[in-house]
Design an enzyme around this catalytic site. Structure first.
Site, short mmCIF file in Angstrom:
data_model
loop_
_atom_site.label_atom_id
_atom_site.label_comp_id
_atom_site.label_asym_id
_atom_site.label_seq_id
_atom_site.Cartn_x
_atom_site.Cartn_y
_atom_site.Cartn_z
N HIS A 165 33.05 36.01 45.59
CA HIS A 165 32.80 34.99 44.70
C HIS A 165 32.54 33.64 45.35
O HIS A 165 32.98 33.33 46.64
CB HIS A 165 33.89 34.42 43.93
CG HIS A 165 34.19 35.32 42.56
ND1 HIS A 165 33.14 35.33 41.53
CD2 HIS A 165 34.97 36.20 42.29
CE1 HIS A 165 33.63 36.09 40.83
NE2 HIS A 165 34.64 36.58 40.96
N ASP B 121 31.60 29.55 41.45
CA ASP B 121 32.53 30.34 40.50
C ASP B 121 33.85 30.32 40.34
O ASP B 121 34.41 30.43 39.35
CB ASP B 121 31.97 32.02 41.25
CG ASP B 121 30.86 32.28 41.64
OD1 ASP B 121 30.01 31.83 40.89
OD2 ASP B 121 30.74 33.35 42.38
N HIS C 139 39.02 36.45 38.09
CA HIS C 139 40.25 36.24 38.72
C HIS C 139 40.72 34.86 38.73
O HIS C 139 42.02 34.71 38.56
CB HIS C 139 40.06 36.79 40.37
CG HIS C 139 40.50 38.14 40.40
ND1 HIS C 139 39.44 39.24 40.27
CD2 HIS C 139 41.28 39.11 40.86
CE1 HIS C 139 39.91 40.47 40.33
NE2 HIS C 139 41.27 40.23 40.88
N ARG D 21 39.50 35.07 46.17
CA ARG D 21 38.25 35.48 45.88
C ARG D 21 36.95 35.23 46.74
O ARG D 21 36.08 35.86 47.19
CB ARG D 21 37.97 35.38 44.54
CG ARG D 21 38.71 35.52 43.40
CD ARG D 21 39.34 37.02 43.55
NE ARG D 21 38.26 38.20 43.17
CZ ARG D 21 38.16 39.52 43.51
NH1 ARG D 21 39.15 39.87 44.26
NH2 ARG D 21 37.57 40.12 42.98
#
Length: 282
Positions: free
Chosen positions: A214, A218, A175, A208
């Protein structure tokens, strides 16, 4: 007398000719259908994969390291956002299907994004999404990093996706790669909106963290994948063509005064961040 008749006939004909010219121009600039490998699954501009994401990225933080402790601290800051307006924005940011994803960057761009008014821009978003999502897959498969909710047992913002997320590694964030690719493309289209667009790219990745799917590292790695994807897209003729057409669409919407609605709610939600530095800017 005959001259007057000819002038009147010409005056009557001009609106029809203008209408034909406008229709011809609109037909010329109509976006081609988005190529799909399956219904709703777009095909990107690039041959997949665009580059090898494994050597592009450093390894994720090792267990027990200071970097992992930093990730743990940010994950802990994210958990109290459950149920807030920021959580609801993260739910919206999680949905990358179209048309749901069309308006996600509209407020930052200052123009409504939808398939009717900005078809080339929507085509660009859909196809570049496919490229950015594919670009980080090799790194995900290589490192197989577990997601935060696996360790902390706290809820995620899209529980219907839990099984799919369990089967997908965390590092790097797909994402975040997509959001950063979009942000950079939109900055090229509207450089006068660079600040809000880049901030939206950042907050899109932060969603996220809020979703508990996440780690912060990340997100950072995903943004690097997004930047590399955007750089690679510069050599794709179809991408450049869609950029040019999207630029005209944005100019048309601005000239018509078409501005997005409900941006106040989005702005209020995005003021809350799991990142200490981001909070300090508010």
């Amino acid at each position: 007398m005959r001259a007057g008749i000819r002038a009147a006939a010409l005056a009557a004909l001009l609106p029809a000719l203008a209408g034909c010219a406008l229709a011809t121009r609109e037909a010329r600039f109509a976006a081609a259908p988005v190529p799909e490998s399956a219904p709703g699954v777009s095909i990107g501009y690039l041959d997949a994969p665009a580059f090898d994401s494994v050597p592009l990225l450093p390894p994720p933080p090792a267990p027990g390291s200071a970097a992992q402790a930093h990730d743990d601290a940010i994950a802990a800051r994210s958990l109290p956002l459950q149920g807030t307006a920021r959580w609801r924005q993260a739910v919206a940011d999680a949905d990358l299907t179209f048309p749901a994803a069309e308006p996600l960057f509209s407020c930052a761009l200052g123009v409504e994004i939808d398939a009717q008014r900005t078809p080339h821009l929507v085509r660009l978003l859909r196809r570049s999404l496919a490229d950015a999502a594919t670009a980080g897959r090799a790194a995900k498969d290589h490192w197989q990093r577990a997601r935060p909710f696996v360790r902390n047992g706290a809820p995620v913002c899209t529980p219907q996706d839990s099984a799919k997320l369990m089967a997908s590694a965390a590092y790097p964030s797909g994402h975040a790669a997509i959001g950063w690719t979009w942000a950079l493309a939109l900055v090229e289209l509207a450089p006068e909106r660079a600040d809000p667009l880049l901030q939206r790219g950042r907050s899109f990745g932060e969603s996220r963290l809020v979703c508990n799917v996440h780690w912060h590292s990340d997100i950072v790695a995903g943004e690097r994948v997004g930047a590399a994807t955007y750089a690679r897209l510069q050599a794709a003729p179809e991408f450049r063509a869609d950029l040019s057409a999207a630029r005209r669409e944005i100019a048309t919407q601005r000239a018509a005064g078409a501005t997005p609605r409900h941006c106040d709610d989005e702005a209020a939600a995005l003021r809350r961040s799991p990142l200490p530095v981001a909070d300090a800017r508010e």
